[in-house]
Scaffold this active site. Structure first.
Site, PDB file in Angstrom:
ATOM      1  CE1 TYR A  17     -11.704  20.779  39.511  1.00 34.07           C
ATOM      2  CE2 TYR A  17     -10.295  21.549  37.731  1.00 34.07           C
ATOM      3  CZ  TYR A  17     -11.500  21.044  38.168  1.00 34.07           C
ATOM      4  OH  TYR A  17     -12.491  20.796  37.250  1.00 34.07           O
ATOM      5  CG  HIS A  49     -16.627  24.221  39.824  1.00 39.33           C
ATOM      6  ND1 HIS A  49     -15.287  24.222  40.116  1.00 39.33           N
ATOM      7  CD2 HIS A  49     -16.900  22.960  39.427  1.00 39.33           C
ATOM      8  CE1 HIS A  49     -14.773  23.016  39.900  1.00 39.33           C
ATOM      9  NE2 HIS A  49     -15.740  22.235  39.495  1.00 39.33           N
TER      10      HIS A  49
END
Length: 303
Positions: A53, A114
């Site tokens: 992010y 992730h």
């Protein structure tokens, strides 16, 4: 089910996790910092971020502002993730240290992969590194993200430390039922990202109509649906009104009949079908190939 904002769900390693959190994907700069600080000051205790992010530094600043304002670090549950490009034993360890530095914290409450690598061996090497980080005490729980039943079955076959959480997309109409059921069976808490269908639930007339009977918005109904399924939703928002509204869900429960309606919205097609037997068969075949490779003296893992 009577639950409150500060209630927590037990994890399989003795720790607990808040029932709702703030997702920060897509937030950056001052917006990310301010959203995190505002959320924590209005009752949120779980903050979700990731190296991918590109906002861990800003998220960390927001967290530390809240701590300086009087919220105990022990109350805050910080989640971050190992990016796909950082997978593998050595790189995972380095990437985690970099995340700690950017977040400006001494430990992380939950560290996730992730998403699974295309090569199961890379996923397993990453998990071994995370197990060592877990043993060091710098992360309190480890888990995964975007793993389906087959990915989880493969990992559970090799793991010394069981994943505590699996984070994946979930909302009414796409409840990932097979993955959710498997996580429940294996005592892995499900965490839902994009629980509001990326803002689209408000356009669903059926959801809005049902929500009106509770005096709530479609977004609040859907978040409560996750809560009542013992799933941890992490709605993303930088809007202060939305951040506030998203936790105004602990003063009602959804009726059994409405829960049944919401649970029946899934259309069993495409990817959701691939999460069951076919996915398990594919990964079983891949695991057999890995074992054969090890038998020939290749693909050894570091322990």
């Amino acid at each position: 089910m009577v639950v409150g904002l500060y209630d927590r769900i037990p994890l399989n390693n003795g720790y607990t996790i808040p029932r709702i959190g703030l997702g920060t994907a897509g937030l950056s700069g001052a917006e990310a910092e301010e959203a995190v600080f505002y959320a924590l000051n209005h009752g949120y205790r779980l903050i979700d971020t990731a190296a991918m992010y590109d906002n861990e530094e800003e998220v960390g600043r927001g967290i530390n502002l809240a701590i300086n304002a009087g919220i105990s670090r022990e109350e805050i549950f910080v989640v971050t993730k190992i990016a796909p490009e950082d997978m593998g034993f050595d790189r995972t360890t380095d990437a985690f240290e970099e995340s700690l530095e950017r977040l400006n914290t001494q430990y992380v409450d939950l560290l996730l992969i992730h998403k699974p690598a295309k090569d199961d061996e890379v996923t397993l090497e990453t998990w071994r590194a995370m197990e060592e980080i877990y043993a060091s005490g710098r992360v309190r729980s480890i888990g995964v993200s975007n793993f389906d039943r087959g990915d989880l079955a493969m990992l559970l076959e090799e793991a010394k430390v069981r994943p505590a959480v699996n984070q994946y997309q979930m909302f009414p109409g796409a409840s990932a039922r097979h993955t959710n059921d498997y996580c429940d069976e294996e005592n892995i808490v499900s965490m839902a990202y994009s629980p509001l269908k990326k803002g689209k639930v408000q356009k669903d007339r059926k959801l809005s109509s049902m929500a009106e009977t509770y005096g709530k918005t479609a977004e609040q109904l859907v978040l409560r649906w996750s809560i009542d399924r013992n799933v941890v939703p992490i709605p993303q928002s930088g809007n202060k009104d939305h951040i506030r509204d998203n936790i105004d869900i602990f003063d009602f429960t959804i009726s059994d009949n409405d829960m049944e309606i919401l649970n029946s919205l899934d259309i069993p097609r495409g990817e959701r079908q691939s999460n069951d037997a076919s996915g398990l068969r594919d990964r079983t075949h891949r695991r057999q190939n890995i074992q054969k490779g090890r038998g020939r003296g290749s693909g050894r893992m570091r322990h």
